[in-house]
Design a protein around this motif. Structure first.
Motif, PDB file in Angstrom:
ATOM      1  N   LEU B 105       0.833  -1.208   0.000  1.00  0.00           N
ATOM      2  CA  LEU B 105       0.000   0.000   0.000  1.00  0.00           C
ATOM      3  C   LEU B 105       0.867   1.257   0.000  1.00  0.00           C
ATOM      4  O   LEU B 105       2.071   1.176   0.254  1.00  0.00           O
ATOM      5  CB  LEU B 105      -0.858  -0.006   1.275  1.00  0.00           C
ATOM      6  N   PRO B 106       0.248   2.415  -0.252  1.00  0.00           N
ATOM      7  CA  PRO B 106       1.002   3.664  -0.058  1.00  0.00           C
ATOM      8  C   PRO B 106       1.620   3.697   1.343  1.00  0.00           C
ATOM      9  O   PRO B 106       1.045   3.164   2.305  1.00  0.00           O
ATOM     10  CB  PRO B 106      -0.076   4.741  -0.231  1.00  0.00           C
ATOM     11  N   ASN B 107       2.782   4.333   1.453  1.00  0.00           N
ATOM     12  CA  ASN B 107       3.588   4.289   2.679  1.00  0.00           C
ATOM     13  C   ASN B 107       2.813   4.653   3.940  1.00  0.00           C
ATOM     14  O   ASN B 107       3.025   4.071   5.000  1.00  0.00           O
ATOM     15  CB  ASN B 107       4.786   5.238   2.550  1.00  0.00           C
ATOM     16  N   TRP B 195       0.086   8.861  -6.027  1.00  0.00           N
ATOM     17  CA  TRP B 195       0.221   9.009  -4.576  1.00  0.00           C
ATOM     18  C   TRP B 195       1.649   9.291  -4.153  1.00  0.00           C
ATOM     19  O   TRP B 195       1.881   9.901  -3.093  1.00  0.00           O
ATOM     20  CB  TRP B 195      -0.348   7.795  -3.834  1.00  0.00           C
ATOM     21  N   ARG B 196       2.629   8.903  -4.967  1.00  0.00           N
ATOM     22  CA  ARG B 196       4.024   9.106  -4.581  1.00  0.00           C
ATOM     23  C   ARG B 196       4.410  10.588  -4.488  1.00  0.00           C
ATOM     24  O   ARG B 196       5.430  10.945  -3.934  1.00  0.00           O
ATOM     25  CB  ARG B 196       4.962   8.406  -5.571  1.00  0.00           C
ATOM     26  N   LEU B 197       3.574  11.446  -5.083  1.00  0.00           N
ATOM     27  CA  LEU B 197       3.864  12.887  -5.030  1.00  0.00           C
ATOM     28  C   LEU B 197       3.054  13.595  -3.941  1.00  0.00           C
ATOM     29  O   LEU B 197       3.115  14.815  -3.816  1.00  0.00           O
ATOM     30  CB  LEU B 197       3.605  13.522  -6.405  1.00  0.00           C
ATOM     31  N   ARG B 198       2.295  12.811  -3.166  1.00  0.00           N
ATOM     32  CA  ARG B 198       1.484  13.387  -2.081  1.00  0.00           C
ATOM     33  C   ARG B 198       2.179  13.102  -0.762  1.00  0.00           C
ATOM     34  O   ARG B 198       2.375  11.949  -0.380  1.00  0.00           O
ATOM     35  CB  ARG B 198       0.069  12.791  -2.080  1.00  0.00           C
ATOM     36  N   LYS B 199       2.504  14.158  -0.070  1.00  0.00           N
ATOM     37  CA  LYS B 199       3.262  14.043   1.179  1.00  0.00           C
ATOM     38  C   LYS B 199       2.535  13.189   2.220  1.00  0.00           C
ATOM     39  O   LYS B 199       3.154  12.370   2.900  1.00  0.00           O
ATOM     40  CB  LYS B 199       3.513  15.452   1.730  1.00  0.00           C
ATOM     41  N   GLY B 204       7.234  11.543   1.703  1.00  0.00           N
ATOM     42  CA  GLY B 204       8.302  12.318   1.085  1.00  0.00           C
ATOM     43  C   GLY B 204       8.366  11.921  -0.374  1.00  0.00           C
ATOM     44  O   GLY B 204       7.506  11.175  -0.849  1.00  0.00           O
ATOM     45  N   GLY B 205       9.370  12.389  -1.082  1.00  0.00           N
ATOM     46  CA  GLY B 205       9.448  12.153  -2.513  1.00  0.00           C
ATOM     47  C   GLY B 205      10.464  11.095  -2.899  1.00  0.00           C
ATOM     48  O   GLY B 205      10.409   9.950  -2.437  1.00  0.00           O
ATOM     49  N   ALA B 206      11.407  11.509  -3.757  1.00  0.00           N
ATOM     50  CA  ALA B 206      12.401  10.580  -4.308  1.00  0.00           C
ATOM     51  C   ALA B 206      13.154   9.846  -3.205  1.00  0.00           C
ATOM     52  O   ALA B 206      13.438   8.650  -3.325  1.00  0.00           O
ATOM     53  CB  ALA B 206      13.370  11.345  -5.199  1.00  0.00           C
ATOM     54  N   LYS B 240       5.099  20.424  -9.676  1.00  0.00           N
ATOM     55  CA  LYS B 240       5.005  18.968  -9.575  1.00  0.00           C
ATOM     56  C   LYS B 240       5.479  18.477  -8.202  1.00  0.00           C
ATOM     57  O   LYS B 240       4.918  17.538  -7.643  1.00  0.00           O
ATOM     58  CB  LYS B 240       5.855  18.335 -10.676  1.00  0.00           C
ATOM     59  N   PHE B 241       6.509  19.140  -7.703  1.00  0.00           N
ATOM     60  CA  PHE B 241       7.091  18.699  -6.432  1.00  0.00           C
ATOM     61  C   PHE B 241       6.761  19.678  -5.303  1.00  0.00           C
ATOM     62  O   PHE B 241       7.587  19.995  -4.459  1.00  0.00           O
ATOM     63  CB  PHE B 241       8.603  18.497  -6.593  1.00  0.00           C
ATOM     64  N   ALA B 242       5.515  20.144  -5.330  1.00  0.00           N
ATOM     65  CA  ALA B 242       5.084  21.110  -4.314  1.00  0.00           C
ATOM     66  C   ALA B 242       5.112  20.487  -2.926  1.00  0.00           C
ATOM     67  O   ALA B 242       5.405  21.149  -1.933  1.00  0.00           O
ATOM     68  CB  ALA B 242       3.677  21.605  -4.635  1.00  0.00           C
ATOM     69  N   GLU B 243       4.817  19.191  -2.836  1.00  0.00           N
ATOM     70  CA  GLU B 243       4.687  18.557  -1.516  1.00  0.00           C
ATOM     71  C   GLU B 243       5.895  17.725  -1.114  1.00  0.00           C
ATOM     72  O   GLU B 243       6.138  17.515   0.076  1.00  0.00           O
ATOM     73  CB  GLU B 243       3.437  17.661  -1.505  1.00  0.00           C
ATOM     74  N   VAL B 244       6.620  17.215  -2.114  1.00  0.00           N
ATOM     75  CA  VAL B 244       7.697  16.268  -1.786  1.00  0.00           C
ATOM     76  C   VAL B 244       9.000  16.667  -2.466  1.00  0.00           C
ATOM     77  O   VAL B 244       9.030  17.501  -3.371  1.00  0.00           O
ATOM     78  CB  VAL B 244       7.312  14.829  -2.198  1.00  0.00           C
TER      79      VAL B 244
END
Lengths: 362, 362
Positions: B105-107, B195-199, B204-206, B240-244
């Motif tokens: 699932l998402p983290n 979802w990977r771009l949603r904090k 987090g991101g990368a 694109k990376f506003a959150e992460v």
């Protein structure tokens, strides 16, 4: 053969360098170079390079060691009138056979001898790092400007074909926009008594001596100046490296968003590379900074970075001579040397303060 | 064939893994795995791997999307009694056909479902990153301990032969003592709605998604834990990376003096490597973290890192099943996942505070 296309794109120095081919065909003049400091670099790299250079020749020596003066006099047939020590150095002003003074002394002596060279009315070529501090660089630049003579810094890789091709690949975006650079240069230093391990002579350790190559590579591959640096230092031998840095790793931001991961060490061999990661591929060199055996690579088999071996010292000295003969600007100039010192001071400050720091004045 | 020698040196998991060969010869039992979350990873990697695994088989699914339940039911002949949604999930406790629950699932949902899995009395395997925070990891470890069941984290590279051989080269000092590690993993992320771009979902991101591979590689190549981290972040696409995080570069010190330069990005492709620089040579992988096509290299032509392709998911799931069957400890455990989160939290703290920070509690 392979040089023309990319040299043509590289500005003033390149133009002067390329025109050198004509100068040679026309039997161009060889400028007289005085070597100041007859250590290993002068003995094993610079003097042999001058012996085969097209526009440069060894015309005088400056040494504090009478025995070295005798050896060089015999080997290179240098007349007594062209041999100086650090006290008599200023008389070089009266020697019309000296066009350029090449400073190959410990870093802490660069400022004094560049300024004295300027006052002697000569062009000056100075080994890297240009000095121990940015303030010293500024005074050196001012002295040369006042004398109306040219100042060059010995960034030999900037004249080396593999490096120049990598600059071209970055500038022309052959692999798309540059995104990330990794670079590192280090070696296991030997003799614990050498001047490079003395802070007052060398200004610092691995960073000042070899890290500067990796820093330079990041700057000329990125084609812009670093704005913020976060650095870390590790020391595994606090006796040998009591005064200077052993290993430093730093991260460095550029205005475009390019980021660089860089390292340098006196603690071990092996790191001798840079890698440029671009939107559509990668290229780099490994080894990148040795005097010979350099290898370039790219992520596309059809794009090769292959050039015949070059004597880095020969090409950099000839480029400086040609810039003088053509009365054209020379890059890498003193301003380039200053920029590296500004970044180096930021790296040391980041380590000292344990925080990311802006690169000021760059 | 090539596995035995190095597996034998790698402790508990390796022993369990090697013993699996015997288990298979003897017709060992296949444990039933329930997949929780039927996204791309479950669809394209995990389910196909379970279909060919030796000690693991797909026995149940948990999904919030009825259409996916129908598709999977048809494709894998899953009985209705073995299909759950997030509300009915806890009834899995009553299903004796489920031995292991795999959280895909998402983290941000890992903690909840690992804890619910523990309460259901099942062994739990959790995708990386183990959670969004170290505190979540601690609660997950405590819940599993209380349930007396095993917790594994999906660090697939730890079961991949090239990586294991690199660990062996480091541990056995084939190239002398390790001195420096570089590592990086990144890619240009697509769909801006994922979802990977949603904090709140990804934490987090990368760094959370792919940087963790490079972090892991540094830890298992070094064989020790990082103590201090200095990190920098760059963002070229603030929308694109506003959150992460988009791109992070960090330097990391280990107690022995080993230093690591590491990077991660969602902004561009190409970085997918690690390099270990040792006293007497270097080795590494590039690409290092892809599902296939991995390549190892060393500085000595006679020392090769070459292995046949492996299904990373198959080997990691089978290793977990075998550890359960043999009642032996499994590495990478929840404690391993926690250690990565402690380092990740230090990286984010270093960026936030603009300074080098100690890794606390590792």
């Amino acid at each position: 053969m392979q040089r023309r296309p990319f040299l043509a794109t590289l500005g003033a120095t390149a133009a002067a360098f390329a025109s050198g081919a004509r100068a040679q065909e026309e039997g161009g003049k060889k400028l007289g170079w005085a070597l100041v400091g007859l250590g290993s670099l002068s003995t094993h790299q610079i003097a042999p390079a001058l012996a085969k250079a097209k526009h440069s020749r060894l015309s005088a020596i400056v040494t504090g060691t009478p025995a070295k003066a005798e050896q060089w006099k015999a080997k290179y047939a240098i007349p007594d009138s062209h041999i100086y020590n650090y006290e008599t150095f200023d008389k070089i002003a009266e020697n019309p056979d000296v066009d350029v003074i090449y400073i190959v002394l410990p870093n802490s002596m660069h400022e004094e001898f560049v300024v004295r060279g300027a006052k002697a009315g000569k062009h000056v070529f100075c080994e890297k790092p240009m000095a121990n501090t940015a303030d010293e660089c500024r005074r050196m630049i001012a002295a040369m400007k006042q004398a109306g003579k040219m100042l060059g810094v010995g960034y030999r890789c900037q004249f080396e074909p593999h490096h120049r091709e990598c600059m071209r690949l970055a500038r022309e975006k052959t692999f798309g926009a540059l995104k990330f650079i990794e670079a590192g240069f280090g070696f296991q230093i030997g003799d614990p008594t050498q001047w490079r391990l003395r802070k007052n002579l060398a200004g610092g350790g691995a960073l000042m001596d070899v890290g500067i190559y990796a820093l330079q590579a990041c700057r000329y591959i990125a084609g812009e100046e670093p704005v913020e640096i976060a650095a870390q230092e590790t020391k595994t031998d606090p006796v040998k490296f009591a005064e200077v840095d052993e290993t430093i790793s730093w991260s460095m931001k550029f205005p475009s968003g390019v980021i660089a991961s860089v390292m340098t060490t006196y603690g071990f061999n092996g790191a001798n590379y840079f890698t440029a990661t671009c939107e559509k591929g990668r290229f780099g060199m490994d080894p990148a900074y040795s005097y010979d055996g350099l290898k370039g690579w790219t992520s596309r088999p059809e794009v090769k970075i292959e050039f015949p071996a070059t004597d880095h010292f020969e090409v950099e000295m000839d480029a400086f001579s040609e810039a003088i003969l053509a009365n054209k600007p020379f890059a890498p100039s003193g301003e380039q040397g200053l920029k590296d010192l500004l970044a180096i001071e930021a790296i040391y400050k980041s380590i000292r303060e344990g925080k990311a720091v802006k690169v000021e004045g760059i």
